[in-house]
Write a protein that holds these residues in place. Structure first.
Motif: not given
Ligand code: ZN
Length: 252
Positions: A65-67, A69-72, A175-177, A215-217
């Protein structure tokens, strides 16, 4: 956790405390789409295990969902198994950037002895940078077999953010949107980027999802979805008016 007929969330994967990060997956008749790989190989093993167990004969595919590092961070574990990883065309990270992330992660360890021992190495054990091998620069659909999902560009947090919409189940992975419970991270952008982010939120709201995996929570359901969108929207509007992020470190 099972969310709907085809959608699952893998919540609470470790990152720098108190942050944990979410992933998820969608199970079609032929293809299982994994949304994000966690921050390290240990998280990727967990996501891969769950995603493989639901319909073991399915082929796997990953989307980032994005660049950040916590997602990839778990991408390498999937690439090692010949699994395609899709992501925004602007997502490409460098080994130096990944090394800087590990250094910052270690520097944030509060205990002197653990920091001196370099315990970030344990967190990132077996983890290496693997960028997506398939790239997206516009909205895209994936046919998973009996289920079509929409990959929607939702920039703002970063230019590379995208969301995964499953119309049939009314489930959205943002993601973090969207960030649930935590303050959203505006530090990667400027007020101009935050205006773009608001447009992405308006797009998300117009889908009227029943369930949102941020993305979180915590996962948001029903009325919680509107509260979640409104909360992030309000932080963005206040930050645009003020000209800086709520988490910016500013000289007195
Ligand atoms: Zn994140």
């Amino acid at each position: 956790m099972r969310l709907s007929n085809r959608c699952y969330a893998v919540t609470g994967l470790g990152y720098s405390a108190p942050w944990c990060v979410n992933a998820g997956f969608l199970v079609g008749d032929n293809l299982t789409l994994v949304v994000d790989t966690g921050g390290n190989t240990l998280a990727a093993q967990t996501v891969h295990g769950y995603a493989s167990a639901v319909r073991p004969r399915n082929q796997l595919r990953v989307i980032n969902t994005e660049k950040h590092f916590d997602h990839i961070g778990g991408n390498g574990f999937f690439r090692d198994r010949g699994i395609d990883v899709w992501g925004h065309v602007g997502i490409m990270r460098t080994p130096d950037e990944f090394q800087t992330e590990i250094t910052e992660f270690n520097d944030a360890i509060p205990n002197d002895a653990r920091r001196a021992r370099g315990e970030a190495r344990a967190f990132f054990h077996g983890t290496y940078l693997a960028n997506p091998n398939c790239q997206i620069d516009c909205d895209t659909r994936f046919d998973l077999g009996g289920c079509t999902v929409e990959i929607l560009l939702t920039p703002g947090h970063t230019a590379t953010n995208l969301s995964v919409w499953v119309p049939e189940d009314e489930v959205l992975f943002t993601g973090d949107c969207l960030i649930s419970g935590y303050l959203p991270n505006l530090d990667a952008g400027t007020p101009a980027d935050w205006r773009v982010w608001i447009e992405s939120l308006e797009r998300i709201a117009s889908l009227n999802p029943a369930i949102v995996v941020a993305g979180h929570g915590p996962v948001a359901r029903g009325d919680e979805v509107h509260v979640l969108v409104d909360t992030v929207m309000q932080v963005l509007e206040e930050s645009i008016a003020r000209g800086y992020s709520p988490t910016a470190e500013r000289a007195e």
